[in-house]
Design a protein around this motif. Structure first.
Motif, PDB file in Angstrom:
ATOM      1  N   ARG A   1       1.807  11.653   2.517  1.00 26.35           N
ATOM      2  CA  ARG A   1       0.400  11.465   2.214  1.00 26.35           C
ATOM      3  C   ARG A   1       0.058  12.118   0.872  1.00 26.35           C
ATOM      4  O   ARG A   1       0.564  13.196   0.547  1.00 26.35           O
ATOM      5  CB  ARG A   1      -0.469  12.086   3.306  1.00 26.35           C
TER       6      ARG A   1
ATOM      7  N   LYS B   1      -5.990   4.497  -6.729  1.00 22.55           N
ATOM      8  CA  LYS B   1      -7.093   4.820  -5.824  1.00 22.55           C
ATOM      9  C   LYS B   1      -6.827   4.422  -4.378  1.00 22.55           C
ATOM     10  O   LYS B   1      -7.085   5.207  -3.446  1.00 22.55           O
ATOM     11  CB  LYS B   1      -8.376   4.164  -6.335  1.00 22.55           C
ATOM     12  N   PRO B   2      -6.283   3.229  -4.116  1.00 22.09           N
ATOM     13  CA  PRO B   2      -6.043   2.849  -2.704  1.00 22.09           C
ATOM     14  C   PRO B   2      -4.956   3.683  -2.030  1.00 22.09           C
ATOM     15  O   PRO B   2      -4.892   3.729  -0.795  1.00 22.09           O
ATOM     16  CB  PRO B   2      -5.599   1.381  -2.817  1.00 22.09           C
ATOM     17  N   LEU B   3      -4.089   4.329  -2.816  1.00 17.05           N
ATOM     18  CA  LEU B   3      -2.983   5.083  -2.233  1.00 17.05           C
ATOM     19  C   LEU B   3      -3.325   6.546  -2.003  1.00 17.05           C
ATOM     20  O   LEU B   3      -2.696   7.208  -1.185  1.00 17.05           O
ATOM     21  CB  LEU B   3      -1.737   5.005  -3.137  1.00 17.05           C
ATOM     22  N   ILE B   4      -4.289   7.069  -2.742  1.00 20.71           N
ATOM     23  CA  ILE B   4      -4.658   8.478  -2.604  1.00 20.71           C
ATOM     24  C   ILE B   4      -5.966   8.535  -1.825  1.00 20.71           C
ATOM     25  O   ILE B   4      -7.050   8.731  -2.369  1.00 20.71           O
ATOM     26  CB  ILE B   4      -4.781   9.153  -3.988  1.00 20.71           C
ATOM     27  N   LYS B   5      -5.856   8.346  -0.529  1.00 17.68           N
ATOM     28  CA  LYS B   5      -7.039   8.206   0.315  1.00 17.68           C
ATOM     29  C   LYS B   5      -7.509   9.530   0.906  1.00 17.68           C
ATOM     30  O   LYS B   5      -8.682   9.698   1.215  1.00 17.68           O
ATOM     31  CB  LYS B   5      -6.743   7.241   1.469  1.00 17.68           C
ATOM     32  N   ASN B   6      -6.598  10.459   1.105  1.00 15.58           N
ATOM     33  CA  ASN B   6      -6.911  11.657   1.872  1.00 15.58           C
ATOM     34  C   ASN B   6      -7.651  12.686   1.028  1.00 15.58           C
ATOM     35  O   ASN B   6      -7.256  12.987  -0.109  1.00 15.58           O
ATOM     36  CB  ASN B   6      -5.614  12.276   2.414  1.00 15.58           C
ATOM     37  N   LEU B   7      -8.690  13.239   1.596  1.00 15.90           N
ATOM     38  CA  LEU B   7      -9.548  14.178   0.885  1.00 15.90           C
ATOM     39  C   LEU B   7      -9.217  15.605   1.315  1.00 15.90           C
ATOM     40  O   LEU B   7      -9.122  15.904   2.507  1.00 15.90           O
ATOM     41  CB  LEU B   7     -11.017  13.877   1.176  1.00 15.90           C
TER      42      LEU B   7
ATOM     43  N   TYR C   1      -3.166  13.416  -1.701  1.00 14.09           N
ATOM     44  CA  TYR C   1      -4.508  13.967  -1.519  1.00 14.09           C
ATOM     45  C   TYR C   1      -5.262  14.045  -2.844  1.00 14.09           C
ATOM     46  O   TYR C   1      -4.664  14.178  -3.914  1.00 14.09           O
ATOM     47  CB  TYR C   1      -4.410  15.369  -0.898  1.00 14.09           C
ATOM     48  N   ARG C   2      -6.573  13.975  -2.731  1.00 16.22           N
ATOM     49  CA  ARG C   2      -7.448  14.080  -3.900  1.00 16.22           C
ATOM     50  C   ARG C   2      -8.525  15.124  -3.616  1.00 16.22           C
ATOM     51  O   ARG C   2      -8.782  15.488  -2.472  1.00 16.22           O
ATOM     52  CB  ARG C   2      -8.085  12.731  -4.218  1.00 16.22           C
TER      53      ARG C   2
ATOM     54  N   GLY D   1       0.788  -1.230   0.000  1.00 20.74           N
ATOM     55  CA  GLY D   1       0.000   0.000   0.000  1.00 20.74           C
ATOM     56  C   GLY D   1       0.815   1.272   0.000  1.00 20.74           C
ATOM     57  O   GLY D   1       0.307   2.348   0.329  1.00 20.74           O
TER      58      GLY D   1
ATOM     59  N   ARG E   1     -14.034  11.997  -5.062  1.00 17.66           N
ATOM     60  CA  ARG E   1     -13.988  10.542  -5.225  1.00 17.66           C
ATOM     61  C   ARG E   1     -13.371  10.200  -6.576  1.00 17.66           C
ATOM     62  O   ARG E   1     -13.727  10.780  -7.609  1.00 17.66           O
ATOM     63  CB  ARG E   1     -15.403   9.966  -5.146  1.00 17.66           C
TER      64      ARG E   1
END
Length: 947
Positions: free
Chosen positions: A747, A761-767, A749-750, A509, A753
C-alpha cells in the motif's frame, strides 16, 4: 580564488577549504591527500594536479591561506576554554559510551558543528583517555551510596570458592541454561532466591547510564574471581554491583524464556502425539466402521425378528469382542473441538515440578483493566499454598478461552484442577509474549516505558539527541520535509512512467515491475577474472590468518582477561589455532589430534582470549584495513550495507534452536545473522532464533558499529522490512532500502489530497494519520534517542514495539511514520533502475560471503555444537573474523595481480574492477594437508597399540 596567483596556490587553497568544510581541520601535509580528490578539485579550479607539489614552499603562504579559509567558513582555532568545555562534555559522553573510537568521533563531530578547528589527534586522544578515567571515578562516586558495609561483604563474598557449588558464586551466577527443562528453571529460581535474600531486587542503578552499566557488567562476566579481587576498590565494587544487578534481571528473563520455551515444546509434543494417535488409530477406526456397518445391517434388516436380533449379532461378532470394540470406540472418540489439550496433560507431572515455585517467584502485572488472568494466577498460588485437593472458585473462570473450557469444567460442572492449571500457564505464556502481562524486575518482559530515557531526563537530553541524529525537534516541520521528499519522488516517477523504455508500468490499478535483467559482463571481464584465478597462489587457511595478521596486527586485540598481552610466537600460534578451531567448527579434541597443540592449552586460549571484548576490536581492525584498500573502493565506499541470516543445523540440545523443516528437515537449527558492507567485509554477526523475523535484529550492529565505515544506507530481504523499521531508520538519520517481495501489493500512502499527479493519484489512495505523528512526535524522538544513547538494544525495543497491542499510541505513530517513509522509498525504487541494481548487487555480496563461510565452516557436517549463547556468539565472531581475513588476503593479492597485468599487452581497465569479487575460495585450503609415511605404514607388522 581569483586573488591567489599561481596554479599551486589555487589548488592548495581549494584543498584547505574542502578539508576544513568536511573534516573540520586542514592536514599539515597536503601531499598526503588521496590522488582522486586532488584530481577532482584540480579539475574544478582548472589546473593540473601535479602543481600541488609546488604548494606551501613558503610557510607564510600556507598559514595565510589557512586563516583566510577559516574566516571564509566561519571557523576559529580552539582555545583553552573550548578544550575545557570539550573535556567536560566528553566526561558526560564517557559515562554513556566507553569505547575510545566512539568518544573520538563524537568529539570531532561536536567541534565540527561548533565550527572550532579540530586540534591534533594526539591532544584529542589525551582528552578521551582523561574522560574515560574520570568516568571511572565518577561511576564509583555515583554508586557509593549503595555500597553499604553489608553489601560490600556480599559482593566480595561472590569471589570466594564455595565447596557446595564447586566454584565461586560469581561463576555460578554466570552459568546460563542450555535447554528448556524443569531442571534449569528450578536452578534459576534458586539463584533468584539467593539474590533476593541479599536484597539485590531493591538495588537501583538508575543514576548510571545504561551503556556504562553494560560495560561494567561485561567486565564482571568475563573477569576471573582472582583478577577482580586484585582490582582497586573503586573499580572492583562498581563492576560487581553492576554485574549482580544485571544478573538478577538476566536470570528473571532467562527463567521466563525457559518457561515459555518449555510450554511451547510440551505443546508441540501434544500436537505430534495427536497426529500420531490419528495415524495409529486410522486402521482401528476402519475396522470398527466395518463392524458397525454390519451391525447396522442386522438391525435394519426386516428379515431378522426382534427376539433373534441379539442372537444374530453375536453370531457375527461374539459378545466379548463387541464389548471390547465399544470400549475402544470410546477411546477413539475425540472431543467435539478435537484439540490436543488432553495430550498436553501428559506433561502435567513434569510441569508441576516447577510451576508452584515459578508462579510464586514473580509479581505479575497486567495492562488489562479487569485482569482475570492475574486473579486466576493469584487463586492458583493460594491453592498451591493451602494444599487443597479441589478448586471450587468459579469466579476466576472468565480468563479461560472457549476451547479450554470443555476441559477445565467437568461434566458435572466442577473444576478440573489439572486442566485449570495448564490453562493458567498457557494463557500466561501468551500474555507475556504479547506484552499484556509484565513482570517486576524483568528487562525483556517489562513495560515499554522502562526501556526509554526517563521522562524527567528527556527535556535536558532532547537537544543533544536531535543534534546527534541531525533531525528537527518540531514534528510538523519534520512532516513538511518528508512531504517535500514525497512530492519529488512522485514527480520523478510520473515523468518516468511516460517513457517507453521504462520497466515499470501500471496494470489493473497496480504497479508492475519487470524482472531485473542481469547485466551481461563484457568478455574482457570474464577473461580478467580467469587471469586472476590462475595467478592467485594456493594458501593454507592457517598461513592466510598469520599473513593477514602481519598486515593488520589484529592479534594485538586479543588480551587475556587479566590484561596481559600475547607476548611470544608460541602464544600467538595457540591463538590462531583456537580461532580456526571455532571458525571451522572443530572440537578441541579433534584439533588436538590434527595438530601439535594439546586440548588443554587450546581450551585455555579459547576461554581467556576469545570473547566479545577482544573479538569485536579484532574484526574492527580487519574491516578498517579493507576499508582503506584502493581496490575495495571500486566495490563501494562503506556507506551501504546489507544483512541476512545464514542457517545452521544444531547437533546438540540447545534452547535457542527451533524446528524449521524447510531448512533443517526433522532436526533443529539456528541462524547466524550477519551484516555485510559494500566493500565485501562483514562488520557484525550474532546468533539469533530461526522463527524470529530478521527485522528484530537488523539495527543491532548498525548502532553498535565501531568501524570506520560511514554507514548510511542498509538493505535486506523482505523479512527485514516492517513499517517500524522504516520509521526507526529514518529517525536515526539512516536510509533503509530493502528488496521487498511482491512490491506491487504494498500500500502507498499520502499526506493529503493530491491536486496533481493524475497518473499516480488512483494508486496512492491511503491517507496517513498526520495528527497521530505530530501528537506523538516527541515520543518518537525519545524512542530513537534511547536507541542512540544505548538505553536499550534495538532488537529488544523492536520486539516490544511489535508485540504491543495495536491501540498503543507510540506504536501507532511509528507505524504511520514508517508508512510514509516506505512510500517514498517504493516510489524511488520504481523510478530508478540503477537503484534497483544497486540493492540487488549488495544483497548478492552477502550471498557470496555466505558461500565463503560455508567453505570455512565445514567440520562436523556444518552442525553447531555449542550449547551456551555466549559460546555461540564467540563462534559466530570467529567465523566472521576468518571470513574477513580471507576477503582481505584476496583483495591484497588481487591488487598485486592487477598491478602486474598493467605492464602486459592488454592492461586491465579500472571500469571493470567493480565486477571483481574477493569472495573466492578455490585457492584456499581449510582442511590441512595429508601426510603419507609409506615406509612406516607398509612396514607395520602388528596392530597399533590400543589407548
Amino acid at each position: 580564488m581569483k586573488q591567489h596567483r599561481g596554479d599551486e596556490n589555487k589548488l592548495g587553497w581549494a584543498l584547505q577549504l574542502t578539508a576544513l568544510r568536511y573534516l573540520g581541520f586542514c592536514p599539515n601535509d597536503l601531499q598526503t591527500v588521496p590522488a582522486s580528490i586532488v584530481s577532482y578539485l584540480a579539475g574544478q579550479v582548472g589546473v593540473e594536479p601535479q602543481v600541488l607539489a609546488n604548494y606551501g614552499q613558503r610557510d607564510k603562504t600556507r598559514t595565510q591561506h589557512t586563516r583566510e579559509v577559516q574566516e571564509y567558513l566561519g571557523y576559529r582555532e580552539a582555545t583553552e576554554n573550548d578544550l575545557k568545555e570539550l573535556a567536560e562534555w566528553l566526561l558526560k559522553r564517557a559515562l554513556e559510551h566507553d569505547r575510545p573510537i566512539t568518544l573520538l568521533g563524537l568529539a570531532t563531530q561536536k567541534l565540527h558543528t561548533a565550527k572550532v578547528v579540530r586540534p591534533g589527534i594526539t591532544r584529542l586522544a589525551q582528552l578521551v583517555d582523561s574522560a574515560r578515567e574520570k568516568a571511572t571515578l565518577e561511576t564509583y562516586r555515583l554508586l557509593a551510596p549503595l555500597l553499604t558495609e553489608e553489601r560490600i561483604l556480599f559482593l566480595d563474598g561472590l569471589l570466594k570458592a564455595n565447596k557446595e557449588l564447586g566454584s565461586s558464586r560469581l561463576e555460578w551466577l554466570r552459568q546460563g541454561a542450555t535447554a528448556n527443562s524443569s531442571k534449569f528453571i528450578l536452578e534459576n529460581l534458586t539463584k533468584l532466591d539467593f539474590l533476593r535474600e541479599a536484597g539485590v531486587d531493591t538495588w537501583q542503578l538508575t543514576g548510571l547510564n545504561p551503556n556504562r552499566r553494560k560495560f561494567l557488567t561485561q567486565v564482571g562476566r568475563k573477569s576471573t574471581p582472582y583478577l577482580l579481587s586484585r582490582l582497586k576498590t573503586e573499580r572492583r565494587l562498581p563492576i560487581l554491583l553492576a554485574f549482580v544487578v544485571q544478573s538478577y534481571e538476566d536470570i528473571i528473563d532467562e527463567t521466563l524464556d525457559l518457561f515459555i520455551g518449555y510450554l511451547e515444546e510440551a505443546n508441540s509434543r501434544a500436537i505430534n502425539d495427536l497426529e500420531e494417535f490419528r495415524l495409529n488409530k486410522a486402521r482401528a477406526m476402519d475396522e470398527k466402521v466395518r463392524h458397525f456397518q454390519a451391525l447396522g445391517s442386522f438391525v435394519l434388516s426386516e428379515e431378522i425378528v426382534g427376539d433373534k436380533l441379539r442372537e444374530s449379532i453375536f453370531q457375527y461378532l461374539p459378545r466379548a469382542a463387541l464389548e471390547a470394540a465399544v470400549e475402544e470406540c470410546t477411546m477413539l472418540v475425540r472431543p467435539i473441538d478435537n484439540t490436543h489439550y488432553d495430550f498436553l496433560l501428559k506433561s502435567y507431572k513434569a510441569i508441576r515440578h516447577f510451576s508452584p515455585r515459578f508462579l510464586a517467584a514473580f509479581t505479575f502485572h497486567s495492562n488489562v483493566a479487569t485482569a482475570p488472568l492475574l486473579q486466576a494466577i493469584k487463586t492458583l498460588c493460594q491453592f498451591n499454598a493451602s494444599r487443597k485437593k479441589h478448586l471450587s472458585d468459579h469466579s476466576t473462570l472468565p480468563f479461560v478461552p472457549g476451547k479450554w473450557m470443555n476441559y477445565v469444567l467437568n461434566p458435572n460442572g466442577s473444576i478440573n484442577k489439572e486442566y485449570y492449571e495448564l490453562a493458567v500457564l498457557w494463557e500466561l505464556r501468551a500474555a507475556l509474549r504479547s506484552a499484556n502481562v509484565w513482570v517486576t524486575g524483568s528487562r525483556r518482559y517489562a513495560t515499554l516505558e522502562s526501556y526509554l530515557i526517563p521522562r524527567e531526563q528527556w527535556p535536558g537530553l532532547r537537544p543533544e539527541v536531535c543534534r546527534q541524529l541531525g533531525i528537527t525537534e518540531d514534528g510538523a516541520k519534520q512532516l513538511n520535509l518528508l512531504a517535500a521528499e514525497l512530492e519529488t519522488a512522485m514527480t520523478k516517477l510520473e515523468q518516468r512512467l511516460g517513457k517507453e523504455e521504462t520497466k515499470v508500468r501500471i496494470e489493473e490499478g497496480k504497479f508492475v515491475l519487470s524482472s531485473l535483467e542481469a547485466s551481461g559482463l563484457p568478455k574482457r571481464v570474464s577473461e580478467l577474472q580467469h587471469q586472476i584465478n590462475q595467478r592467485l597462489p594456493w594458501v593454507e587457511l592457517i598461513a592466510l590468518l598469520i599473513e593477514v595478521d602481519s598486515w593488520t596486527k589484529y592479534s594485538d586485540c586479543f588480551v587475556h582477561a587479566s590484561g596481559h598481552e600475547l607476548c611470544d610466537a608460541e602464544a600467538k600460534a595457540h591463538l590462531y589455532i583456537a580461532i580456526l578451531t571455532q571458525a571451522c567448527n572443530f572440537s578441541l579434541a579433534r584439533m588436538e589430534k590434527a595438530t601439535d597443540f594439546t586440548e588443554e592449552r587450546l581450551a585455555y586460549y579459547t576461554h581467556w582470549y576469545l570473547r566479545e571484548e577482544t573479538l569485536r576490536p579484532a574484526i574492527t581492525k580487519l574491516v578498517n584495513f579493507q576499508h582503506h584498500q584502493p581496490l575495495a573502493r571500486h566495490w563501494g565506499n562503506g556507506t551501504l550495507s546489507s544483512s541476512d541470516g545464514q542457517r545452521f543445523p544444531v547437533a546438540l540440545s540447545n534452547r535457542k534452536a527451533k524446528a524449521l523443516p524447510k531448512y533443517f528437515g526433522y532436526g533443529k537449527g539456528l541462524p547466524f545473522y550477519t551484516w555485510t558492507s559494500d566493500e565485501n567485509s562483514q562488520y557484525g554477526s550474532k546468533p539469533t532464533v530461526s522463527t524470529d523475523r530478521d527485522a528484530l535484529y537488523i539495527l543491532d550492529e548498525i548502532l553498535n558499529n565501531e568501524t570506520e565505515l560511514p554507514l548510511y544506507e542498509h538493505t535486506s530481504d523482505t523479512a527485514g522490512s516492517t513499517h517500524i523499521i522504516f520509521a526507526l531508520f529514518s529517525l536515526l538519520g539512516l536510509q533503509f532500502s530493502p528488496r521487498i517481495r511482491d512490491m506491487g501489493e504494498q500500500r502507498l500512502y499520502r499526506l493529503g489530497r493530491l491536486k496533481e499527479h493524475p497518473v499516480l493519484k488512483p494508486l496512492i489512495k491511503n491517507l496517513l494519520k498526520q495528527r497521530v505523528i505530530v501528537k506523538h512526535y516527541d515520543e518518537l524522538l525519545r524512542i530513537t534517542g534511547s536507541l542512540k544513547l544505548g538505553y536499550v538494544t534495538a532488537s529488544l525495543l523492536i520486539s516490544k514495539l511489535q508485540s504491543l497491542p495495536q491501540k498503543n499510541a507510540m506504536a501507532q505513530a511509528l507505524e504511520e511514520y514508517g508508512k510514509l517513509v516506505e512510500t517514498i522509498f517504493i516510489l524511488r525504487y520504481y523510478e530508478s533502475e540503477e537503484y534497483q541494481h544497486r540493492i540487488e548487487a549488495q544483497l548478492n555480496k552477502g550471498e557470496g560471503l555466505h558461500a565463503l563461510r560455508e567453505v570455512i565452516f565445514f567440520a562436523n557436517r556444518g552442525q553447531l555444537r555449542k550449547r551456551q549463547l555466549e559460546a555461540q556468539a564467540n563462534q559466530a565472531s570467529c567465523l566472521n573474523l576468518v571470513t574477513n581475513a580471507v576477503v582481505i588476503w584476496n583483495t591484497v593479492y588481487m591488487t598485486e595481480i592487477l598491478e602486474q597485468l598493467k605492464t602486459g599487452n592488454q592492461p586491465p581497465e579500472e571500469v571493470d574492477y567493480p565486477h571483481l569479487s574477493p569472495t573466492r575460495s578455490e585457492h584456499v585450503n581449510p582442511y590441512g594437508r595429508y601426510q603419507f609415511n609409506m615406509e612406516e605404514e607398509l612396514g607395520r607388522t602388528k596392530l597399533r597399540e590400543l589407548l
